[in-house]
Enzyme design. Structure first.
Site, PDB file in Angstrom:
ATOM      1  N   ASP A 194      28.551  52.944-106.615  1.00 51.98           N
ATOM      2  CA  ASP A 194      27.795  53.455-107.751  1.00 51.98           C
ATOM      3  C   ASP A 194      26.387  52.837-107.787  1.00 51.98           C
ATOM      4  O   ASP A 194      26.254  51.612-107.818  1.00 51.98           O
ATOM      5  CB  ASP A 194      28.571  53.106-109.029  1.00 51.98           C
ATOM      6  CG  ASP A 194      28.259  54.006-110.191  1.00 51.98           C
ATOM      7  OD1 ASP A 194      27.069  54.216-110.463  1.00 51.98           O
ATOM      8  OD2 ASP A 194      29.208  54.486-110.844  1.00 51.98           O
ATOM      9  N   THR A 219      26.279  59.449-113.065  1.00 47.11           N
ATOM     10  CA  THR A 219      27.507  59.085-112.359  1.00 47.11           C
ATOM     11  C   THR A 219      28.501  60.231-112.199  1.00 47.11           C
ATOM     12  O   THR A 219      29.029  60.461-111.105  1.00 47.11           O
ATOM     13  CB  THR A 219      28.174  57.916-113.101  1.00 47.11           C
ATOM     14  OG1 THR A 219      27.293  56.798-113.013  1.00 47.11           O
ATOM     15  CG2 THR A 219      29.516  57.553-112.506  1.00 47.11           C
ATOM     16  N   ASN A 264      26.956  63.172-117.578  1.00 44.76           N
ATOM     17  CA  ASN A 264      28.066  62.328-118.049  1.00 44.76           C
ATOM     18  C   ASN A 264      28.604  62.862-119.373  1.00 44.76           C
ATOM     19  O   ASN A 264      29.805  62.891-119.602  1.00 44.76           O
ATOM     20  CB  ASN A 264      27.598  60.886-118.246  1.00 44.76           C
ATOM     21  CG  ASN A 264      27.488  60.132-116.936  1.00 44.76           C
ATOM     22  OD1 ASN A 264      27.926  60.610-115.889  1.00 44.76           O
ATOM     23  ND2 ASN A 264      26.900  58.949-116.993  1.00 44.76           N
ATOM     24  N   LYS A 269      35.456  52.974-112.526  1.00 43.12           N
ATOM     25  CA  LYS A 269      35.265  53.874-113.681  1.00 43.12           C
ATOM     26  C   LYS A 269      36.217  55.056-113.601  1.00 43.12           C
ATOM     27  O   LYS A 269      36.435  55.596-112.512  1.00 43.12           O
ATOM     28  CB  LYS A 269      33.838  54.428-113.683  1.00 43.12           C
ATOM     29  CG  LYS A 269      32.738  53.403-113.809  1.00 43.12           C
ATOM     30  CD  LYS A 269      31.379  54.098-113.797  1.00 43.12           C
ATOM     31  CE  LYS A 269      30.246  53.087-113.844  1.00 43.12           C
ATOM     32  NZ  LYS A 269      28.916  53.729-113.749  1.00 43.12           N
ATOM     33  N   ARG A 298      35.625  58.168-114.506  1.00 42.32           N
ATOM     34  CA  ARG A 298      34.970  59.384-114.016  1.00 42.32           C
ATOM     35  C   ARG A 298      34.796  59.380-112.497  1.00 42.32           C
ATOM     36  O   ARG A 298      34.777  60.434-111.874  1.00 42.32           O
ATOM     37  CB  ARG A 298      33.642  59.645-114.720  1.00 42.32           C
ATOM     38  CG  ARG A 298      32.628  58.502-114.707  1.00 42.32           C
ATOM     39  CD  ARG A 298      31.479  58.855-115.666  1.00 42.32           C
ATOM     40  NE  ARG A 298      30.469  57.809-115.776  1.00 42.32           N
ATOM     41  CZ  ARG A 298      30.528  56.782-116.623  1.00 42.32           C
ATOM     42  NH1 ARG A 298      31.574  56.642-117.414  1.00 42.32           N
ATOM     43  NH2 ARG A 298      29.555  55.900-116.684  1.00 42.32           N
ATOM     44  N   ASP A 338      26.403  49.433-109.966  1.00 41.18           N
ATOM     45  CA  ASP A 338      25.788  50.151-111.084  1.00 41.18           C
ATOM     46  C   ASP A 338      25.663  49.266-112.318  1.00 41.18           C
ATOM     47  O   ASP A 338      24.620  49.249-112.974  1.00 41.18           O
ATOM     48  CB  ASP A 338      26.631  51.385-111.416  1.00 41.18           C
ATOM     49  CG  ASP A 338      25.975  52.249-112.475  1.00 41.18           C
ATOM     50  OD1 ASP A 338      24.875  52.776-112.198  1.00 41.18           O
ATOM     51  OD2 ASP A 338      26.540  52.399-113.575  1.00 41.18           O
ATOM     52  N   HIS A 374      22.190  48.256-114.105  1.00 40.78           N
ATOM     53  CA  HIS A 374      21.874  48.530-115.515  1.00 40.78           C
ATOM     54  C   HIS A 374      21.580  47.253-116.293  1.00 40.78           C
ATOM     55  O   HIS A 374      20.706  47.226-117.142  1.00 40.78           O
ATOM     56  CB  HIS A 374      23.039  49.254-116.197  1.00 40.78           C
ATOM     57  CG  HIS A 374      23.126  50.701-115.859  1.00 40.78           C
ATOM     58  ND1 HIS A 374      22.099  51.585-116.092  1.00 40.78           N
ATOM     59  CD2 HIS A 374      24.128  51.423-115.292  1.00 40.78           C
ATOM     60  CE1 HIS A 374      22.470  52.801-115.686  1.00 40.78           C
ATOM     61  NE2 HIS A 374      23.692  52.727-115.190  1.00 40.78           N
ATOM     62  N   ASP A 400      26.725  57.783-105.828  1.00 40.74           N
ATOM     63  CA  ASP A 400      26.670  58.892-106.791  1.00 40.74           C
ATOM     64  C   ASP A 400      25.248  59.190-107.248  1.00 40.74           C
ATOM     65  O   ASP A 400      24.972  60.250-107.807  1.00 40.74           O
ATOM     66  CB  ASP A 400      27.575  58.592-107.990  1.00 40.74           C
ATOM     67  CG  ASP A 400      27.226  57.267-108.668  1.00 40.74           C
ATOM     68  OD1 ASP A 400      26.581  56.390-108.027  1.00 40.74           O
ATOM     69  OD2 ASP A 400      27.597  57.105-109.838  1.00 40.74           O
ATOM     70  N   HIS A 426      19.067  55.145-114.258  1.00 38.28           N
ATOM     71  CA  HIS A 426      18.821  56.225-113.294  1.00 38.28           C
ATOM     72  C   HIS A 426      18.978  57.517-114.082  1.00 38.28           C
ATOM     73  O   HIS A 426      18.980  57.494-115.307  1.00 38.28           O
ATOM     74  CB  HIS A 426      19.844  56.119-112.156  1.00 38.28           C
ATOM     75  CG  HIS A 426      21.235  55.971-112.677  1.00 38.28           C
ATOM     76  ND1 HIS A 426      22.017  57.048-113.063  1.00 38.28           N
ATOM     77  CD2 HIS A 426      21.971  54.863-112.976  1.00 38.28           C
ATOM     78  CE1 HIS A 426      23.168  56.607-113.534  1.00 38.28           C
ATOM     79  NE2 HIS A 426      23.178  55.286-113.495  1.00 38.28           N
TER      80      HIS A 426
HETATM   81 ZN   LIG Z   1      26.738  55.960-111.363  1.00 35.71          ZN
END
Ligand SMILES: [Zn+2]
Length: 557
Positions: free
Chosen positions: A50, A89, A110, A173, A175, A302, A306, A347, A491
């Site tokens: 990610d 993502t 998302n 995650k 997702r 990721d 962040h 992703d 992102h």
């Molecule tokens: Zn992501």
């Protein structure tokens, strides 16, 4: 210190299963040299890291010595693209194993808005079933689901071709696990503070439960500060944040039970890789007559991006740890003697925080103006025109914008005119495009490096789910108004720093080569399907098969 601790965790998890290696079988052992006549590999391992941008791959490539160095010696596409506009993502993961752009996967963001749902905020999470009573899109309050994914994944196609094919998907995650695992995975799970979990109402396998227990124990332990590797010393500079505190000099120390910091550290990827290795062994993936699929979603990069940006000590340490963890994981696979192929990508890409960009020769990097907050914008326009509120629904200061359904046609027209004018007049806005314009625009067949704004937006546009209009911010405008501890960079933009990702393939005996021309993540599905002989209807996918055999032979059937 971190390396040692992470390895202890991995070893502890792996020791929950039998340790004997699979004897190399003449039918399933890796070939000395892969040719067009080589039988299909017994195991496909797909790894999504990610926020692993092409920029991070390029920056750290010469420092890799473990798993990423191995992949960098395989078939390398350094200019891969998540070609669409909404580089988030869920959409990104939905392209990797479907061969389709978000326009066709239906995973446009998302979170998107469905003004027909009964919940007050009208927000729908990409990987939930919003029809389950009592749920909302908020964290921990929704029912995870694959229902929104409109197309089959590689695993779904493998099972359709041969029901004996096994598919396992594990990620940091939900997702990521869901969008890559698809509709028919045998096991699908993700990390939570209590270890691992899956869909509501399902029970994890005994192996997954054991792995989850070990992960929960690791989360409960405090973690001391890691030692800064010499390679990362030049990154170790504190960057002060708007709301106090700083980033850039972190060492991944955390209190026992701090799940948020666990996820934003190499520990999270180690846990997913360990669980994946344990599940592979327990189910005998790669040991049967058919080809199996193991999907791994590594989310830590990721969370590190962040919370601390892309150029600090934290990301440097994460990159080196990821390389090491992947090396350990591949060594375990090698020991089984199974012929496996690996595909690794991301992703979406990423972008550093503006405060550090400004120190590092990009003085124009900035944060988004609070006036672009969609609630504030909707309120101002509703008050000016005397319209009912809420007028505007959106997940943030850019992307899909949805107008209230409570408007009459003339009110709707007036609101649209006023909103478009206000957004277009703002100095941080690059463009505003309506859904009506995008619906008439064709999906581009050109190479993704030359796509214009409309090409990118169209690949993210789905008429049933996309907004009434879309706002595009100018490059290097970070859509977080203020930096605070935990969330400083992101992102999601249409710009190449968020679109470009490495696409790497490796198999023992496969001659490596580098292809610097642009390819897309939607090319991964047809490429792998061809390698393992799964039939595809080319008319139903946006990608194309990438020939992994250098020289005149082709791996594309
Ligand atoms: Zn992501």
């Amino acid at each position: 210190m971190l390396a040692t601790a992470a390895k202890i965790t991995l070893a502890a998890l792996l020791s929950i299963t039998a340790t004997g290696a699979v004897l190399a079988q003449s039918s399933g052992a890796p070939p000395a040299k892969v040719t067009a006549a080589t039988p299909a590999p017994k195991l496909v391992v797909v790894i999504a890291v990610d926020q692993f941008s092409a920029d991070l791959f390029a920056e750290y490539r010469s420092h890799f010595t473990g798993g990423l160095a191995r992949l960098a010696s395989g078939v390398v596409f350094p200019a891969g693209y998540q070609s669409h506009a909404a580089t988030e993502t869920c959409p990104g993961h939905s392209t990797i194993l479907t061969g389709n752009h978000p326009a066709h996967t239906g995973i446009i963001a998302n979170n998107y808005f469905d003004l027909s749902v009964s919940r007050d905020d009208k927000r729908v999470y990409c990987a939930e079933d919003e029809t389950v009573a009592g749920t909302t899109s908020g964290s921990g309050k929704y029912a995870p689901s694959v229902n929104h994914l409109l197309v089959p994944t590689l695993g779904d196609l493998m099972k359709a071709a041969n029901p004996k094919a096994q598919v396992v998907s594990v990620a940091g995650k939900d997702r990521a696990a869901i969008m890559m695992g698809g509709h028919k995975a045998d096991e699908l799970m993700w990390l939570v503070p209590t270890g691992l979990t899956g869909y509501r109402g399902t029970t994890l396998s005994p192996t997954a439960q054991q792995a989850g227990t070990a992960i929960a124990a690791a989360i409960a332990q405090p973690r001391p500060a890691a030692t800064l590797p010499a390679d990362c010393a030049s990154h170790d500079i504190a960057i002060p944040l708007d709301k106090g505190g700083s980033v850039g000099t972190g060492r991944f120390q955390r209190d026992g039970g701090d799940f948020r910091r666990f996820m934003a550290s190499p520990e999270a990827d180690g846990a997913v890789l360990a669980a994946g290795a344990a599940l592979r062994q327990a189910r005998g993936l790669g040991e049967g007559d058919t080809t199996d699929l193991l999907i791994l979603g590594l989310s830590a990069t990721d969370y590190v991006g962040h919370s601390t940006g892309t150029e600090g000590s934290e990301m440097c340490m994460q990159m080196l740890a990821l390389d090491r963890e992947l090396g350990d994981f591949f060594a375990r696979l090698d020991a089984t003697g199974i012929d496996y192929v690996v595909a690794l990508t991301a992703d979406h890409g990423g972008h550093d925080l503006p405060e550090r960009n400004r120190q590092n020769a990009w003085p124009a990097a900035e944060r988004v103006d609070k006036a672009l907050d969609p609630d504030a914008m909707g309120k101002a326009v509703a008050e000016k025109l005397g319209l009912p509120q809420p007028l505007l629904y959106s997940d943030g200061p850019f992307g899909d914008m949805y107008l209230s359904k409570a408007l009459t046609p003339p009110q709707r027209k007036a609101a649209m005119t006023e909103l478009l004018a206000r957004y277009r007049a703002h100095p941080q806005v690059e463009a505003v495009v309506t859904g009506e314009e995008l619906a008439k625009y064709p999906i581009s067949k050109r190479s993704p490096d030359v796509w214009n704004l409309m090409d990118k937006l169209r690949a993210s546009y789905n008429p049933q789910r996309s907004g009434d209009f879309l706002v595009v911010l100018k490059p290097r405008v970070t859509p977080i108004p203020e930096s605070g501890m935990g969330y400083v960079a992101t992102h999601g933009s249409v710009w190449d720093y968020d679109r470009r990702v490495p696409i790497l393939f490796w198999r023992k005996g496969l001659t490596g080569f580098e292809q610097p021309n642009a390819v897309m993540t939607v090319d991964i599905l047809p490429t792998l399907a061809s390698v393992i002989g799964v039939p595809l209807d080319a008319g139903k996918i946006d990608g194309r098969c990438l020939d992994l055999l250098s020289g005149p032979e082709s791996s594309c059937r």
